[in-house]
Design a protein around this motif. Sequence first.
Motif, mmCIF file in Angstrom:
data_model
loop_
_atom_site.group_PDB
_atom_site.id
_atom_site.type_symbol
_atom_site.label_atom_id
_atom_site.label_comp_id
_atom_site.label_asym_id
_atom_site.label_seq_id
_atom_site.Cartn_x
_atom_site.Cartn_y
_atom_site.Cartn_z
ATOM 1 N N GLU A 167 0.605 11.588 -6.835
ATOM 2 C CA GLU A 167 0.087 12.086 -5.497
ATOM 3 C C GLU A 167 0.386 10.966 -4.494
ATOM 4 N N GLU A 168 -0.151 9.660 -4.943
ATOM 5 C CA GLU A 168 -0.313 8.557 -3.978
ATOM 6 C C GLU A 168 1.128 8.273 -3.758
ATOM 7 N N GLY B 90 2.180 14.823 9.929
ATOM 8 C CA GLY B 90 2.063 14.178 8.812
ATOM 9 C C GLY B 90 1.100 14.464 7.606
ATOM 10 N N ASN B 91 -0.190 14.614 8.192
ATOM 11 C CA ASN B 91 -1.528 14.855 7.534
ATOM 12 C C ASN B 91 -1.130 16.159 6.638
ATOM 13 N N GLU B 92 -0.506 16.953 7.326
ATOM 14 C CA GLU B 92 -0.506 18.434 6.779
ATOM 15 C C GLU B 92 0.597 18.413 5.580
ATOM 16 N N VAL B 93 1.491 17.474 5.749
ATOM 17 C CA VAL B 93 2.327 17.233 4.664
ATOM 18 C C VAL B 93 1.903 16.614 3.573
ATOM 19 N N PHE B 94 1.286 15.592 3.856
ATOM 20 C CA PHE B 94 0.549 14.778 2.797
ATOM 21 C C PHE B 94 -0.241 15.469 1.832
ATOM 22 N N GLU B 95 -1.108 16.431 2.360
ATOM 23 C CA GLU B 95 -2.162 17.373 1.854
ATOM 24 C C GLU B 95 -1.403 18.166 0.650
ATOM 25 N N LYS B 96 -0.327 18.608 0.918
ATOM 26 C CA LYS B 96 0.427 19.508 0.186
ATOM 27 C C LYS B 96 0.787 18.767 -1.137
ATOM 28 N N PHE B 97 1.003 17.645 -1.375
ATOM 29 C CA PHE B 97 0.917 16.811 -2.486
ATOM 30 C C PHE B 97 -0.367 16.333 -3.394
ATOM 31 N N LEU B 98 -1.234 16.993 -2.673
ATOM 32 C CA LEU B 98 -2.700 16.816 -3.602
ATOM 33 C C LEU B 98 -2.729 18.006 -4.804
ATOM 34 N N LEU B 99 -2.722 17.587 -6.018
ATOM 35 C CA LEU B 99 -2.581 18.579 -6.918
ATOM 36 C C LEU B 99 -3.909 18.964 -7.240
ATOM 37 N N GLY B 100 -5.001 18.284 -7.110
ATOM 38 C CA GLY B 100 -6.354 18.722 -7.822
ATOM 39 C C GLY B 100 -6.871 19.817 -6.759
ATOM 40 N N PHE C 51 2.370 10.796 -1.076
ATOM 41 C CA PHE C 51 1.732 10.877 0.340
ATOM 42 C C PHE C 51 1.506 9.418 0.984
ATOM 43 N N MET C 52 1.490 8.419 0.159
ATOM 44 C CA MET C 52 1.821 7.136 0.840
ATOM 45 C C MET C 52 3.251 6.738 1.388
ATOM 46 N N GLY C 53 4.178 6.956 0.297
ATOM 47 C CA GLY C 53 5.434 6.709 0.549
ATOM 48 C C GLY C 53 6.008 7.177 1.561
ATOM 49 N N LEU C 54 5.576 8.608 2.048
ATOM 50 C CA LEU C 54 6.314 9.553 2.868
ATOM 51 C C LEU C 54 5.705 9.036 4.228
ATOM 52 N N ARG C 55 4.615 8.211 4.398
ATOM 53 C CA ARG C 55 4.572 7.533 5.690
ATOM 54 C C ARG C 55 5.690 6.583 6.230
ATOM 55 N N TYR D 153 0.761 -1.173 -0.038
ATOM 56 C CA TYR D 153 -0.112 0.044 -0.122
ATOM 57 C C TYR D 153 0.844 1.302 0.078
ATOM 58 N N TRP D 154 1.911 1.236 0.978
ATOM 59 C CA TRP D 154 2.620 2.503 1.112
ATOM 60 C C TRP D 154 3.401 2.752 -0.136
ATOM 61 N N GLN D 155 3.982 1.732 -0.928
ATOM 62 C CA GLN D 155 4.579 2.029 -2.122
ATOM 63 C C GLN D 155 3.857 1.793 -3.490
ATOM 64 N N ASN D 156 2.458 2.335 -3.388
ATOM 65 C CA ASN D 156 1.617 2.593 -4.261
ATOM 66 C C ASN D 156 1.593 1.200 -5.366
ATOM 67 N N LYS D 157 1.722 0.176 -4.801
ATOM 68 C CA LYS D 157 1.916 -1.094 -5.673
ATOM 69 C C LYS D 157 0.452 -1.663 -5.813
ATOM 70 N N GLU D 158 0.115 -2.396 -6.911
ATOM 71 C CA GLU D 158 -1.189 -3.028 -7.327
ATOM 72 C C GLU D 158 -1.383 -4.420 -6.444
ATOM 73 N N TYR D 159 -2.946 -4.599 -5.976
ATOM 74 C CA TYR D 159 -3.023 -5.845 -5.174
ATOM 75 C C TYR D 159 -4.538 -6.156 -5.621
ATOM 76 N N TYR D 160 -4.735 -7.365 -5.535
ATOM 77 C CA TYR D 160 -6.142 -7.833 -5.420
ATOM 78 C C TYR D 160 -7.015 -7.752 -4.383
ATOM 79 N N GLY D 161 -7.917 -7.116 -4.423
ATOM 80 C CA GLY D 161 -9.060 -7.147 -3.221
ATOM 81 C C GLY D 161 -10.497 -8.028 -3.522
#
Length: 379
Positions: free
Chosen positions: A309-310, A369-379, A313-317, A254-262
């Motif tokens: 974006e993902e 952390g949440n404040e940092v992650f929000e900075k990377f939301l481009l939309g 903000f996921m990787g920086l966790r 999840y944190w490295q934004n890789k794919e997975y089956y759900g």
Amino acid sequence: MPRAIYLHVPFCEQICHYCDFNKFFLKNQPIDEYIDDVLTEMARTVEAVPPEGPIESIYVGGGTPTSLSSAQLERLLLGLRNYFPISPEAEWTVEVNPGSADQEKLQMMAAAGVNRLSIGAQTFDSQLLQTINRDHQPGDVLEQILLARQSGITNISVDMMYALPGQTMVHWDESLNELLQLPVTHVSAYALKIEAKTVFYQWWRKGQLSLPEEEFEALMYERMRSVLSEAGLNQYEISNFAVPGYESSHNRVYWQNKEYYGLGAGAHGYTAGVRTVNHGPLPKYMRAIAEGALPYLETHRVTKEEQMEEFMFMGLRMRSGVSRTEFFERYNIDVDDAFPEIVPGLFERGLLNEDEGRLFLTEDGLLLGNEVFEKFLLG
């Protein structure tokens, strides 16, 4: 290319006051029919998105997977092995509530391939366990771990919670001390968040829930970091700590934004560049399967912008942060060009640092952390 699987078992023998995951009280549920449908979903999933290599991590969560009978849970586990190519070295985790898995069930799980448990302790204070409506006693955690080890499952993670209603620093210190007496390899610890559609949310709206101030929550977080570090559990992500070599492979997907089956009711997946959300209510999930479809409530093709974006903000966790080189190799653009002025601004505020081409949160950045992650939301 998915190399991981998340499988959701939405049944519980007791509903916790804080939990907003997709779950249903176990009694009188169509469990066997649900298992049939999940196996059908597995077959349709591998047909729609065939695995291109062996599965390297599996996480069976809930709900409470071990609320199923041994035979029911075994059908799901063997179904995974039947439909997916699983690496012999795969990390295979099942969530367990203390006291919910006896020796026979644990031995079955180990024989099926399970090699890691995630045990929901949450707290070792009996009064706080009642407050959050858990159905175990503090001593059940050790008993569950010993049974698991006797069955050959020695990679044990424990979930903890803090900032609970009425929880003091003395409570937290005592729980951390109890935790460190256990033979565990991994700890996940999260502050209580009040989520909609929970008992705590209803109490909070009525002014009937007393919660610690944010400053006190931060002090509890810092106390935990210090205590676990001194005990040899390294912090490798904002809320996760591990004996070296026992970091969770599945969480890093999840944190490295890789794919997975759900798979399963309410499960989220990410395959072939598309994020999926399954129907949560059992009737809707089962109706979709009966109609010959995959049980998707939502599908969303992830744009390049969203992927970037993902990734950030996921990787920086993770304490190791994100690699500038990997970012460029994935997206053919430099981090600074993708997020102009953001990285320098975070450096200037002392929330971000860099070493050998990796960007990572500073000590102050961890707390914000949440404040940092929000900075990377481009939309």
